[in-house]
Design a protein around this motif. Structure first.
Motif: not given
Length: 301
Positions: A231-258
Motif C-alpha cells: 500500500l502506498t500513498g501521499k503525505l498528509i502531515s509529519v509529527s514532531e520528532g520524539r527522542a529515545n536514547e539512540y535516535e529521533i523518531i517521526q510519525n508520517i501520516n499517509v493517505l493511501p492512494t495505490h
C-alpha cells in the motif's frame, strides 16, 4: 446577550477547532486520534444548533435553561444544562440538509465509543482503525460545516483538508461492484494455479516487493489472494520528532492512494477504489534519524 453565554456559536466552534487540532497531533493508529475527533464532532454538532439559536441546546425540563438561551439569568452564577448528545444529533437530522439517517447513525456510534471510553473500564476506541470510520467522519463534518457556511479548510489544516475532500468522495455503489468483481477474478485466477506455481509466485513476490521506489509504503494483505502486497500513498502531515536514547523518531501520516500485489497482480489505482473496500484509512509510517541527521540544516548557498 447581556452575559458571557457558554452557548454562543463562536465558543462552540472554537472549542471544536481546539479538539480537532488535538486529534490531528495524534498518531493515526492511536486510540486518542478518534477520541479527540469524536469530541470535536460533538462541538461542531452543537455549534450547528447554536447557529440557528442557542435555545435548541437548552434542556427543556428547567425553564431557567430556556431563559439562559435567550440571554436572561435569574441567578448570576447559574450553570445551564444542555441537551444530551443523542438529542443534538437527532435535531441536526431535522435541521441540516443532507444530514441523513446514515450520518445520524455514524454520529451515535462514535458517541457510544466515546462514552465507553469515558464512563467505563473498557477501551472505547480499541481496534478502531481509520479505514472503518475516518471517511464517514469527514463526510459528516463537511455536511455540518457547510450548514455553518464554513469549509473543511476552515476547520482542518491545509493538507488534512485536501485529504479529507478526497476521502469523502461518495462511495459509488457501481465502483464497489467493479472492485469486488476485480477481486473475484484475481482470486479465481490465483486459485486455479497449481500449488507449486502458487508457492513460486509467493516466493517471487516477497523478493519483488523489496525493490523499486515506492513512496510511503506499507505492507497490506491482498483482498484477492490473501498474500502481502504494498500500500502506498501521499503525505498528509509529519509529527514532531520524539527522542529515545539512540535516535529521533517521526510519525508520517499517509493517505493511501495505490495498492499492488506482486503475487497475483491485483491493483487498486486511487483512494476511491481503496475506500470502496475499506482500505482507504490513513496510516502512519515511522522514520528514525540519528540526532545529527534530524537537526542538520540545508546548506545555504
Amino acid at each position: 446577550m447581556s452575559f458571557n453565554s457558554a452557548w454562543t456559536y463562536e465558543k462552540l466552534w472554537l472549542k471544536g477547532k481546539n479538539y480537532i487540532d488535538k486529534a490531528l497531533l495524534q498518531d493515526r493508529e492511536s486510540e486518542m486520534f478518534p477520541f479527540f475527533a469524536a469530541i470535536a464532532l460533538e462541538f461542531i454538532a452543537r455549534a450547528t444548533l447554536a447557529k440557528v439559536h442557542p435555545a435548541l441546546l437548552a434542556e427543556p425540563k428547567d425553564g431557567e435553561n430556556i431563559l439562559y438561551a435567550f440571554g436572561f439569568q435569574k441567578r448570576p452564577l447559574y450553570t445551564p444544562i444542555s441537551i444530551p448528545t443523542k438529542l443534538v444529533i437527532e435535531r441536526c437530522e431535522v435541521i441540516v440538509p443532507n444530514f441523513t439517517e446514515s450520518e445520524k447513525i455514524f454520529c451515535k456510534e462514535i458517541t457510544v465509543k466515546r462514552n465507553e471510553e469515558l464512563h467505563s473500564g473498557n477501551l472505547g476506541f480499541e481496534n478502531f482503525p481509520t479505514k472503518i470510520w475516518l471517511s464517514k467522519y469527514y463526510k459528516t463534518l463537511k455536511i455540518l460545516l457547510e450548514f455553518q457556511d464554513k469549509t473543511l479548510l476552515d476547520f482542518l489544516q491545509n493538507n488534512e483538508a485536501e485529504a479529507a475532500e478526497e476521502m469523502i468522495s461518495e462511495r459509488d455503489a457501481d465502483l464497489e461492484k467493479i472492485v469486488r468483481d476485480k477481486i473475484s477474478l484475481h482470486k479465481k485466477a490465483f486459485n486455479s494455479l497449481t500449488v507449486d506455481l502458487q508457492n513460486e509466485k509467493i516466493t517471487n513476490s516477497i523478493k519483488d516487493k523489496l525493490f523499486g521506489i515506492r513512496v510511503y509504503r506499507k505492507d497490506e494483505t491482498c483482498p484477492a489472494c490473501g498474500n502481502i502486497g504494498i500500500l502506498t500513498g501521499k503525505l498528509i502531515s509529519v509529527s514532531e520528532g520524539r527522542a529515545n536514547e539512540y535516535e529521533i523518531i517521526q510519525n508520517i501520516n499517509v493517505l493511501p492512494t495505490h495498492f499492488f500485489c506482486f503475487c497475483c497482480d491485483f491493483e487498486l489505482e486511487n483512494h476511491q477504489e481503496l475506500d470502496s473496500i475499506e482500505l482507504g484509512g490513513q496510516y502512519k509510517i515511522e522514520e528514525s534519524f540519528k540526532p545529527w541527521e534530524y537537526f542538520e540544516e540545508d546548506d545555504v548557498e
